[in-house]
Motif scaffolding. Structure first.
Motif, PDB file in Angstrom:
ATOM      1  N   UNK A 132      -0.898 -22.709 -19.222  1.00 36.23           N
ATOM      2  CA  UNK A 132      -2.306 -21.960 -20.224  1.00 36.23           C
ATOM      3  C   UNK A 132      -4.006 -22.549 -19.901  1.00 36.23           C
ATOM      4  N   UNK A 133      -3.425 -23.675 -19.086  1.00 39.27           N
ATOM      5  CA  UNK A 133      -4.952 -24.129 -18.314  1.00 39.27           C
ATOM      6  C   UNK A 133      -5.591 -23.330 -16.926  1.00 39.27           C
ATOM      7  N   UNK A 134      -4.537 -22.978 -16.439  1.00 37.01           N
ATOM      8  CA  UNK A 134      -4.840 -21.875 -15.057  1.00 37.01           C
ATOM      9  C   UNK A 134      -6.121 -21.029 -15.139  1.00 37.01           C
ATOM     10  N   UNK A 135      -5.561 -19.584 -15.743  1.00 38.98           N
ATOM     11  CA  UNK A 135      -6.828 -19.424 -16.653  1.00 38.98           C
ATOM     12  C   UNK A 135      -7.604 -19.160 -16.675  1.00 38.98           C
ATOM     13  N   UNK A 136      -8.385 -20.267 -17.784  1.00 36.77           N
ATOM     14  CA  UNK A 136      -9.384 -20.406 -17.853  1.00 36.77           C
ATOM     15  C   UNK A 136     -10.042 -21.006 -16.863  1.00 36.77           C
ATOM     16  N   UNK A 137      -9.214 -21.890 -15.868  1.00 30.89           N
ATOM     17  CA  UNK A 137      -9.915 -23.035 -14.998  1.00 30.89           C
ATOM     18  C   UNK A 137     -10.500 -21.381 -13.648  1.00 30.89           C
ATOM     19  N   UNK A 138      -9.627 -20.524 -13.408  1.00 37.14           N
ATOM     20  CA  UNK A 138     -10.151 -19.831 -12.558  1.00 37.14           C
ATOM     21  C   UNK A 138     -11.258 -18.611 -13.213  1.00 37.14           C
ATOM     22  N   UNK A 139     -11.175 -18.572 -14.661  1.00 40.61           N
ATOM     23  CA  UNK A 139     -12.240 -17.632 -15.364  1.00 40.61           C
ATOM     24  C   UNK A 139     -13.301 -18.625 -14.513  1.00 40.61           C
ATOM     25  N   UNK A 140     -14.232 -19.728 -15.407  1.00 39.59           N
ATOM     26  CA  UNK A 140     -15.085 -20.745 -15.241  1.00 39.59           C
ATOM     27  C   UNK A 140     -15.222 -20.978 -13.566  1.00 39.59           C
ATOM     28  N   UNK A 141     -14.156 -20.710 -12.642  1.00 39.72           N
ATOM     29  CA  UNK A 141     -14.357 -21.382 -10.996  1.00 39.72           C
ATOM     30  C   UNK A 141     -14.455 -19.846 -10.618  1.00 39.72           C
ATOM     31  N   UNK A 142     -14.763 -18.772 -11.407  1.00 39.38           N
ATOM     32  CA  UNK A 142     -15.660 -17.437 -11.382  1.00 39.38           C
ATOM     33  C   UNK A 142     -13.904 -16.742  -9.725  1.00 39.38           C
ATOM     34  N   UNK A 143     -13.447 -17.237 -10.536  1.00 41.00           N
ATOM     35  CA  UNK A 143     -12.190 -16.479  -9.168  1.00 41.00           C
ATOM     36  C   UNK A 143     -10.683 -15.501 -10.380  1.00 41.00           C
ATOM     37  N   UNK A 144     -10.533 -14.275  -9.480  1.00 39.42           N
ATOM     38  CA  UNK A 144      -9.960 -13.149 -10.193  1.00 39.42           C
ATOM     39  C   UNK A 144      -8.770 -13.914 -10.409  1.00 39.42           C
ATOM     40  N   UNK A 145      -8.097 -14.141 -11.110  1.00 38.99           N
ATOM     41  CA  UNK A 145      -6.732 -14.577 -11.489  1.00 38.99           C
ATOM     42  C   UNK A 145      -5.459 -13.497 -10.501  1.00 38.99           C
ATOM     43  N   UNK A 146      -5.482 -12.113  -9.791  1.00 40.36           N
ATOM     44  CA  UNK A 146      -4.990 -11.166  -9.871  1.00 40.36           C
ATOM     45  C   UNK A 146      -5.230 -11.811  -8.365  1.00 40.36           C
ATOM     46  N   UNK A 147      -6.536 -12.177  -7.726  1.00 39.40           N
ATOM     47  CA  UNK A 147      -6.449 -12.684  -5.722  1.00 39.40           C
ATOM     48  C   UNK A 147      -4.608 -12.941  -5.097  1.00 39.40           C
ATOM     49  N   UNK A 148      -4.712 -12.457  -4.276  1.00 40.48           N
ATOM     50  CA  UNK A 148      -3.685 -13.551  -3.467  1.00 40.48           C
ATOM     51  C   UNK A 148      -3.750 -14.554  -3.320  1.00 40.48           C
ATOM     52  N   UNK A 149      -2.658 -15.568  -3.618  1.00 37.07           N
ATOM     53  CA  UNK A 149      -3.350 -17.217  -2.916  1.00 37.07           C
ATOM     54  C   UNK A 149      -3.952 -17.369  -1.657  1.00 37.07           C
ATOM     55  N   UNK A 150      -3.007 -16.447  -0.673  1.00 41.98           N
ATOM     56  CA  UNK A 150      -3.918 -16.495   0.830  1.00 41.98           C
ATOM     57  C   UNK A 150      -5.458 -15.945   0.970  1.00 41.98           C
ATOM     58  N   UNK A 151      -5.921 -15.533  -0.081  1.00 42.70           N
ATOM     59  CA  UNK A 151      -6.441 -14.154   0.560  1.00 42.70           C
ATOM     60  C   UNK A 151      -7.990 -15.491   0.316  1.00 42.70           C
ATOM     61  N   UNK A 152      -8.014 -16.606  -0.192  1.00 43.90           N
ATOM     62  CA  UNK A 152      -9.148 -17.288  -1.363  1.00 43.90           C
ATOM     63  C   UNK A 152      -9.490 -17.590  -0.277  1.00 43.90           C
ATOM     64  N   UNK A 153     -11.457 -17.784  -0.551  1.00 45.41           N
ATOM     65  CA  UNK A 153     -11.817 -18.225   0.658  1.00 45.41           C
ATOM     66  C   UNK A 153     -12.604 -19.820   0.278  1.00 45.41           C
ATOM     67  N   UNK A 154     -12.676 -19.736   1.140  1.00 45.11           N
ATOM     68  CA  UNK A 154     -13.140 -21.738   1.398  1.00 45.11           C
ATOM     69  C   UNK A 154     -14.405 -21.539   0.515  1.00 45.11           C
ATOM     70  N   UNK A 155     -15.612 -20.720   0.420  1.00 47.10           N
ATOM     71  CA  UNK A 155     -16.150 -21.098  -0.765  1.00 47.10           C
ATOM     72  C   UNK A 155     -15.560 -21.135  -1.842  1.00 47.10           C
TER      73      UNK A 155
END
Length: 413
Positions: free
Chosen positions: A305-328
């Motif tokens: 339940x906490x995952x989508x909230x953390x991603x939202x607060x970090x301004x990261x799209x939850x649909x984004x593939x993990x291997x495409x996450x930038x260093x920033x």
């Protein structure tokens, strides 16, 4: 025969009455506004009654932020080993749990209360239930009696005021004890809730209702400066946050909020890891779940339940593939995991607090005897005094120690 009236049949009042009744030539009356004794004892420790803690004296004082040093003498008179021995002798076996907390082996607060009730009967204490004290009568700055709600006046040589604070009024602690002391000229330190949940207006917090977090570090920032921090367990609710570390931090927060100071918390979800270690952990997880979306690539790290909230607060799209996450983006995620911010708007009401912060000023009480410095024959014990501690058995021990000290000295004076 000395006549001693104890007002309030909670932890402090019961111990005071039992100690005062040890002298055969004392007549002890215990007044209680409820229809039974120990109402608040029945609900302490979630109904299990955390009677004390096995910590040493210095640790105890540190765990009583509200005038803990005032209790040195009372603790020396009757400390945790004395409480454990007392209960063992009257037939309540005890056990020690995590954090040094002591409970009855039965895990039943009702056993504690029922056994104490039998002790009062055996000690020939006159128990007056459904009796509310309305006034402590004095003459020439000396106690002479107590007037009840029905207008009856009971004469007294000594009065021990142990009527509690203002938390959980349904148990009898409605602030009447503080009022009785105030009328007699005692200074009352402003009452605040202690050990109380906190509220926030953040919707994402409320959406996590019921979620508990273990092994997190919560830091308190007052007017932008870190004022406290604590490691342990907390929980999200429909109105904000609660749990052991939140309750322990709440006393100072409630006082700050009463001064209209801005308070917010930061939650470090992974305090055992440095930023570098956490980043390395994220890289391992994202490699493991390289072809999954981000909302599914953090299942080993956080509650679902906490995952989508953390991603939202970090301004990261939850649909984004993990291997495409930038260093920033990964660094932003690390920062969010280590500094989850929660603005606190207010504490829950005093009536919902486990303990009251504030009460009779300790400078007006002799710590060696618990006798008033203003009124001869008046003693204090328990939550009516401006003393309060953290969870873990510290508050009940303080009540038992003050009650014992007041009862013993009232009997000997």
């Amino acid at each position: 025969m000395k006549k001693i009236v104890v007002i309030g049949a909670g932890a402090a009042g019961i111990l005071a009455a039992l100690q005062a009744a040890k002298k055969d030539d004392n007549k002890v009356i215990l007044m209680e506004r409820n229809d039974r004794i120990g109402r608040k004892l029945m609900i302490t420790g979630k109904g299990r009654c955390n009677i004390t803690n096995v910590a040493d004296l210095p640790t105890f004082i540190k765990n009583i932020p509200g005038n803990g040093k005032f209790l040195y003498s009372a603790f020396r008179n009757f400390f945790n080993d004395d409480v454990i021995s007392f209960f063992e002798k009257i037939g309540v076996a005890t056990k020690v749990e995590r954090g040094g907390r002591v409970f009855p082996q039965s895990d039943r607060a009702v056993e504690v209360v029922d056994t104490l009730c039998k002790c009062l009967y055996d000690a020939k204490v006159e128990l007056q239930l459904n009796t509310k004290a309305m006034k402590i009568i004095t003459a020439d700055h000396k106690v002479t009696g107590v007037k009840t709600a029905v207008g009856q006046i009971t004469s007294a040589d000594v009065v021990i005021l142990a009527a509690g604070g203002s938390s959980y009024p349904a148990t009898g602690s409605d602030g009447n004890g503080v009022h009785l002391a105030s009328v007699l000229g005692h200074t009352i330190e402003e009452l605040h809730p202690a050990l109380v949940p906190l509220e926030t207006d953040l919707d994402w917090v409320k959406n996590l209702q019921g979620l508990s977090l273990r092994n997190v570090r919560v830091s308190v920032f007052t007017e932008g400066k870190k004022s406290a921090e604590m490691f342990g367990e907390m929980m999200f609710t429909h109105f904000g946050v609660t749990g052991p570390i939140i309750l322990s931090l709440s006393r100072a927060i409630a006082i700050s909020l009463s001064k209209r100071q801005k308070v917010f918390l930061t939650i470090n979800l992974k305090p055992a890891l440095t930023p570098e270690q956490l980043d390395a952990r994220l890289q391992r997880d994202f490699k493991k779940y390289a072809h999954k979306q981000m909302k599914n690539a953090m299942i080993d790290l956080l509650p679902h339940r906490l995952i989508p909230i953390i991603l939202d607060l970090a301004y990261i799209n939850g649909e984004k593939p993990a291997d495409q996450l930038s260093k920033k983006e990964r660094y932003k995620l690390v920062a969010t995991l280590r500094n989850l911010s929660v603005d606190i708007t207010k504490s829950r009401p005093l009536a919902e607090a486990i303990v009251t912060c504030g009460g009779v000023n300790v400078k007006e009480i002799d710590p060696k005897t618990m006798q008033s410095k203003l009124i001869d024959g008046l003693y204090f014990a328990g939550e009516v005094v401006d003393v309060d501690g953290y969870t873990g058995g510290f508050n009940l021990q303080a009540a038992f120690s003050m009650g014992y000290t007041a009862g013993k000295n009232a009997s000997d004076c």
